[in-house]
Design an enzyme around this catalytic site. Structure first.
Site, mmCIF file in Angstrom:
data_model
loop_
_atom_site.group_PDB
_atom_site.id
_atom_site.type_symbol
_atom_site.label_atom_id
_atom_site.label_comp_id
_atom_site.label_asym_id
_atom_site.label_seq_id
_atom_site.Cartn_x
_atom_site.Cartn_y
_atom_site.Cartn_z
ATOM 1 N N LYS A 41 35.192 44.155 37.399
ATOM 2 C CA LYS A 41 34.691 44.662 38.673
ATOM 3 C C LYS A 41 35.836 44.615 39.672
ATOM 4 O O LYS A 41 36.831 43.913 39.458
ATOM 5 C CB LYS A 41 33.531 43.788 39.177
ATOM 6 N N GLY A 42 35.679 45.345 40.775
ATOM 7 C CA GLY A 42 36.771 45.457 41.743
ATOM 8 C C GLY A 42 36.908 44.233 42.633
ATOM 9 O O GLY A 42 35.951 43.508 42.880
ATOM 10 N N THR A 66 41.059 49.124 38.696
ATOM 11 C CA THR A 66 40.980 48.457 37.394
ATOM 12 C C THR A 66 39.698 48.847 36.657
ATOM 13 O O THR A 66 39.715 49.078 35.446
ATOM 14 C CB THR A 66 41.057 46.932 37.569
ATOM 15 N N GLY A 91 49.401 45.459 41.856
ATOM 16 C CA GLY A 91 49.729 45.029 40.498
ATOM 17 C C GLY A 91 49.031 45.837 39.429
ATOM 18 O O GLY A 91 48.967 45.411 38.271
ATOM 19 N N SER A 92 48.508 47.018 39.781
ATOM 20 C CA SER A 92 47.776 47.795 38.767
ATOM 21 C C SER A 92 48.678 48.186 37.595
ATOM 22 O O SER A 92 48.215 48.270 36.458
ATOM 23 C CB SER A 92 47.102 49.027 39.373
ATOM 24 N N GLY A 147 51.054 47.947 45.326
ATOM 25 C CA GLY A 147 51.397 46.554 45.541
ATOM 26 C C GLY A 147 50.356 45.609 44.975
ATOM 27 O O GLY A 147 50.527 44.399 44.982
ATOM 28 N N SER A 190 38.451 49.551 45.825
ATOM 29 C CA SER A 190 38.498 48.486 44.808
ATOM 30 C C SER A 190 38.131 49.037 43.439
ATOM 31 O O SER A 190 37.428 48.413 42.651
ATOM 32 C CB SER A 190 37.541 47.341 45.171
ATOM 33 N N GLY A 214 39.871 44.332 45.191
ATOM 34 C CA GLY A 214 40.905 44.586 46.194
ATOM 35 C C GLY A 214 40.435 44.395 47.619
ATOM 36 O O GLY A 214 41.124 43.797 48.443
ATOM 37 N N GLU A 215 39.270 44.912 47.931
ATOM 38 C CA GLU A 215 38.808 44.864 49.313
ATOM 39 C C GLU A 215 37.949 43.645 49.659
ATOM 40 O O GLU A 215 38.021 43.133 50.763
ATOM 41 C CB GLU A 215 38.027 46.151 49.634
#
Lengths: 328, 780
Positions: free
Chosen positions: B726-727, B543, B501-502, B499, B540, B729-730
């Site tokens: 860099k990540g 990407t 969007g990767s 979810g 995270s 997500g979290e």
């Protein structure tokens, strides 16, 4: 649940006749269906009343008050121009229920007859409401429980409209299986766990709510329903209050929600009168009166281990709602 | 690529959700030149609509629960209603006789599969409420549920331990493993505290909360002869494959795991679930596909949580507001099982401080096993640390934002090396600017107050909190890029899109390299059969890990294509570039369309292979962020409403800024739920959870969500990886709750030290404030 019958009733009389033990009334289903899914009720027959002619009717006049069918949707009541104009407390109470999706199917009769939301009861833990012999909530997480009228069950009544209707001195018309009708005040409709443990109302077997009548006495009088919730939507009241002013004698009728096993009507006789007539009153005296009334209202309340905040909250809410009329 | 020589495979460490993991890494034979900040890119870095948006909103995207196979059976589980004890009787004869029932399995009927602390799956020893005891497969779900009700079962109830009510605890009785403790110290904390002129100590408490992914956990499994095909709602198809193969005792080549669309995971879908193993065993027993989707109650009972934690923080500072010491001790109720990460980590990293001690005590309790949940442990730790920071700022009479400004770190204090970029300061200044933050003055005019009578009725406050999160990603991660005859391209990589969007982001990277429009690139992911290995969608990392692998695979495929085009154009391949669907000879006007080359090649197979190279060893890659909250507290009801959240986060190059910002929104909303509403209620005496549904477990509604202003500090980080990302997500969930709590502190002058900030707790704090005549409330 081995098999579940479904019957579409064409009249309240027919519906009442089918309400033997093991039958449940289905209208909007917003409470019944979760109860079914959680296995808390196990009916053998569902009697659907949504198709009964006139069951969802709403008629409001200044002279005649309001007559609302048991299967009227909360959305329709909240949006009804007559209700909004003459009984704004009821409109506000209906609007404050659940979410729009819930209000679009939930009915007034169902809302008045809904079961408590006590965490323990709803989790399927044996308790007085589910036929058990103790109240696990009393010794457990009790912050949502009653501060008035509790014991031996402390689950609070969850309805919003019931609180407004109680302050508006509404009557309930009940149809019996034999076709006869009885009318009762909303105040007498609900009972305390000390009277009856398994249910929250005095509806007997074979009885069904047909109509709710709001007397004309309070039509257009100053009135308000105020509800305190943790979430901004889709939440039951921590505490709610309905305040309805009588037109002639200047004294409010006050009902509380979220504080007792039934919608809680304050004994007006025990409350002191407002300092002066509404015109030209002294703000300080008015404020003192509001504080005193709030104190009187909660006299007799008792906190369990962690629901004491409700006492303070209820006092504040009453005081705030009364004070709002200085600006009316 | 040249052939492998010695030294191609090296052992290195990779940081996953704050844990260091040792991994063997394949060194790339060539790595593309990094996309630096000035790189002119067409697609990577620009908003693009999610590739699966239409499929998702129209309902054509198929999630695991949508999978229906011919002859499929439905599974349901009997779960223990008690927190602890033993199954003394288990009789399935009546259940087996019911119509439609094809199989009933108990612990006696299945091979020994070590599950909790070596106890087998479907063990007769019960360690938490909701633990599976038996499973049924039937022709319909209803039949399976009826059969579960017919299983005769009796329990002997044992003693149980719920949460940390007995705090402070030394040991919890009757638990399988002794409690364990982790200590990390640098400097001399005791002395530093003694010598600090300003010291604060406070104990903070956070509840267990649940992930509540929209899509419930579940699998559809078909054990067909020698092959097991698993459709799973998972964050890690390769991890599920490895674990399932191990549990079932078969080769990984016989297991295929597919997760095309996943409706959220937040860390709760990181491993092979018991439902997957049991569905496989039921499928083996019946020879038919088995669908086992948990309902919301089961998800609440048996799919992990963020653990209940108590943290005691002592901070010491000099008069000028420079931190001297951080003493952080935590007690963590894991549940029946869980992994050890540590809320203390953020206390060791976020601010510059020479003397830091973190002590973390872990306990097992009788509730379902803990699992990672979006920035595990950091969210808990940030609440305690950032709350204590505001307490100390007030003690020092320094503005909280200014206090943080004075304590920004200058390097990774644990590894003693610089950060690849240290964006905490810029994030802080951005939030300061956007919020119009001015040093605190009591009675600030821009903070409106409302009166009832002569008393304050509603007060407003503002607060900030910061965050750090390891976000560099890392190897191993692989990708293939295939170029088709018609000039379209396909990316295959074994990651997932839960979810975030990767799928879209990876397509953008490949399309960027190939010079193709986005609609001519398709990404296949979440399938162990058609995609090469990639790690879980966690930490995270996606990407930053898979992105470079996809880029390298696309570069590899392009190189092959350019070689072919070189023959066609009679230009050396190194003079050719792909741009806007054409192959262009640099410095000339000669070009040929992409599909002309591919058509010319016909059915020649062009497959590029890419993988993620090792991380830099001399710098630390971390994402920083700061959030500011404005709240309104009703002094008469104790209800907190959040009016505004301003968030500035750093993520390197945002491949798709729109998707990156939606990550911020999601994290902030989840953090708001943590701050105000969410908690698992569990009765202490009975040991059972009380709010296993979305009605009583309160996630935020639309009406609770304030204005959210997001700001990406987006600068490419070529030193982190060659895509420059860099990540993200979290990180956005980490500072939200402390920012809100600090705003409430600002509004009422007293801290509420326990989450969520319920009306009851806020009212109690207001009472305390009035008694002490502290802050704004004491003044009439």
């Amino acid at each position: 649940m081995d098999s579940l019958g479904f019957h579409r009733a064409s009249s309240f009389e027919e519906a009442a006749g089918l309400l033997h033990s093991g039958a449940a009334v289905l209208a909007g289903g917003t409470d019944l269906v979760p109860l079914l899914k959680d296995g808390l009720v196990k009916p053998s027959l569902l009697v659907f009343i949504g198709d009964i002619p006139g069951a969802a009717s709403i008629s409001v006049t200044r002279r005649g008050g309001a007559r609302i069918g048991a299967a009227a949707k909360l959305t329709d009541i909240a949006n009804n121009p007559g209700v909004r104009r003459l009984f704004p407390a009821l409109a506000e109470a209906c609007r404050s229920v659940g979410t729009l999706q819930i209000r679009n199917v939930a009915t007034l009769g169902g809302n008045l007859c809904q079961r408590p939301r006590c965490w323990y009861y709803r989790s399927g833990i044996a308790c007085f409401k589910s036929g058990g012999e103790s109240c696990p909530a009393r010794d457990g997480l009790d912050e949502a429980l009653a501060i008035l009228g509790g014991g031996p069950c402390w689950a609070v009544h969850p309805s919003d409209p019931a609180v407004a209707l109680l302050a508006l001195d509404a009557k309930i018309t009940i149809r019996r299986a034999d076709g006869s009708v009885r009318e009762t005040s909303l105040a007498d409709f609900y009972c305390l766990p000390s009277d009856r443990l398994d249910r929250e109302t005095r509806l007997d077997a074979g009885e069904i709510v047909e109509r709710i009548t709001v007397p004309a006495r309070y039509a257009g009088s100053p009135q308000r329903y105020a509800k305190v919730t943790q979430r901004a939507a889709w939440d039951f009241a921590l505490v709610s209050a309905a305040v309805v002013w009588e037109k002639r004698r200047f004294r409010p009728r006050i009902a509380l929600g979220g504080v007792a096993p039934r919608p809680w009507l304050l004994d007006t006789a025990r409350l002191s009168d407002p300092p002066v007539s509404r015109r030209g009153r002294d703000p300080t005296a008015w404020e003192l009166w509001a504080i005193r009334t709030a104190e009187q209202a909660l006299r007799g309340s008792r906190a369990l281990s962690s629901n004491g905040y409700k006492i303070e909250l209820a006092k504040n809410l009453i005081r705030r709602t009364l004070l709002e009329w200085r600006r009316v | 690529m040249t052939a492998a020589t010695t030294g191609r495979f090296v052992t290195t460490t990779v940081e996953v959700e704050g844990r260091e993991e040792i991994a063997v890494v394949e060194l790339p034979a060539f790595e593309p030149l990094p996309w630096g900040p000035r790189e002119r890119l067409n697609l990577a870095g620009k908003a693009a609509e999610r590739l699966d948006a239409l499929a998702k909103v129209t309902g054509t995207a198929r999630y695991t629960s949508d999978i229906s196979l011919p002859g499929m059976l439905f599974a349901a589980a009997l779960r223990a209603p008690i927190p602890s004890g033993r199954v003394t009787l288990l009789d399935t004869t009546a259940a087996k006789r019911l119509p439609g029932v094809q199989a009933v399995l108990t612990g006696r009927d299945i091979p020994l599969i070590p599950w909790l602390h070596g106890e087998p799956l479907l063990s007769s020893r019960v360690r938490y409420p909701g633990q599976p005891v038996a499973v049924v497969a039937a022709e319909s779900l209803r039949q399976a549920q009826l059969a579960v009700e017919r299983i005769k079962v009796r329990y002997r109830v044992g003693k149980h331990v719920v949460g940390l009510q007995q705090f402070p605890v030394r040991r919890l009785p009757g638990m399988p493993a002794p409690p364990f403790t982790e200590r990390v110290e640098r400097g001399d904390v005791r002395r530093a505290i003694k010598q600090s002129p300003a010291v604060v100590t406070q104990t903070y408490r956070v509840p267990a909360v649940l992930h509540q992914a929209l899509e419930p956990h579940g699998s559809v499994v078909f054990w067909d002869g020698g092959r097991v095909v698993v459709y799973d709602s998972t964050q890690g198809v390769y991890r599920v494959r490895r674990e399932l193969a191990e549990y079932l005792g078969i080769g990984e080549h016989r297991v295929r795991v597919v997760a095309e669309h996943v409706g959220g995971g937040f860390g709760s879908k990181n491993n092979c679930g018991s439902y997957t193993v049991l569905a496989a065993l039921l499928s083996k027993a019946t020879g038919r596909p088995v669908k086992f989707i948990l309902d919301r109650r089961e998800v609440c009972l048996d799919c992990g949580h963020r653990p209940e934690t108590i943290m005691r923080v002592t901070l010491g500072a000099a008069r000028d507001g420079v931190l001297q010491a951080i003493d952080f001790e935590a007690w963590i109720a894991l549940g029946a099982d869980g992994w050890v990460g540590g809320p203390g980590q953020i206390a060791r990293q976020l601010y510059r401080c020479e003397n830091v001690r973190t002590v973390e005590h872990y306990f097992y309790t009788n509730v379902g096993p803990m699992s990672s949940m979006r920035a595990p442990y950091h969210v808990e730790g940030a609440f305690a640390l950032e709350s204590a920071m505001d307490l100390l700022a007030r003690r020092l009479r320094i503005d909280p934002l200014e206090f943080r400004r004075r304590n920004l770190p200058d390097e990774d204090q644990e590894k003693k090396r610089p950060y690849v970029s240290l964006m905490l300061g810029p994030c802080l200044e951005e939030v300061s600017k956007r919020m119009g933050w001015r040093p605190d003055r009591p009675g600030d005019t821009d903070r409106r107050r409302f009166l009832t009578g002569r008393e304050l009725r509603v007060v407003r406050g503002r607060g900030i909190a910061a965050q750090i999160w390891p976000s560099g990603g890392g190897p191993p991660a692989y990708a293939f890029v295939r170029i088709n005859r018609d000039g379209t391209a396909e990316v295959a990589t074994g990651t997932q899109d839960m979810g975030t969007g990767s799928r879209t982001v990876l397509a953008q990277i490949a399309a960027e390299v190939l010079g193709l429009p986005l609609d001519r690139v398709r990404v296949t992911l979440g399938d162990t059969e058609s995609c090469p290995y990639a790690n879980n969608s966690w930490g995270s990392m996606t990407t930053a890990s898979v992105g470079p692998a996809v880029r390298m695979a696309a570069e590899d495929a392009l190189r092959q294509l350019l070689e072919a085009a070189a023959d066609l154009l009679n230009v050396p391949a190194d003079k050719l570039v792909a741009r806007r669907g054409r192959i262009v000879a640099r410095g000339t006007r000669r070009s040929v369309s992409f599909e002309k080359v591919t058509e010319h090649l016909g059915d020649i197979v062009i497959v590029g292979r890419g993988h993620r190279g090792p991380n830099p060893t001399t710098v630390t890659v971390a994402s920083f962020g700061v959030q500011g909250a404005e709240v309104e507290v009703d002094l008469e009801t104790g209800v907190v409403r959040v009016l505004r959240i301003v968030a500035a986060h750093d993520c390197g190059r945002a491949i798709n800024p729109e998707l990156a910002e939606s990550q911020l929104h999601g994290g902030i909303i989840q953090g708001l739920g943590y701050a105000l509403f969410e908690r698992r209620l569990q009765d202490r005496r009975l040991g059972v959870p009380l709010n296993c549904g979305l009605h009583e477990y309160k996630v935020p509604t639309l009406a609770d969500i304030p204005a959210i202003e997001t700001r990406l500090i987006s600068v490419a980080e070529p030193a982190a990886n060659h895509v420059g990302v860099k990540g993200l997500g979290e990180p956005p969930i980490i500072p939200t709750a402390p920012a809100i709590a600090n705003a409430v502190f600002d509004a009422i002058g007293v801290q509420v030290t326990e989450l969520p900030l319920t009306a009851a707790r806020v009212l109690a704090a207001i009472k305390k404030a009035r008694r002490r005549k502290k802050g704004v409330l004491g003044v009439r």
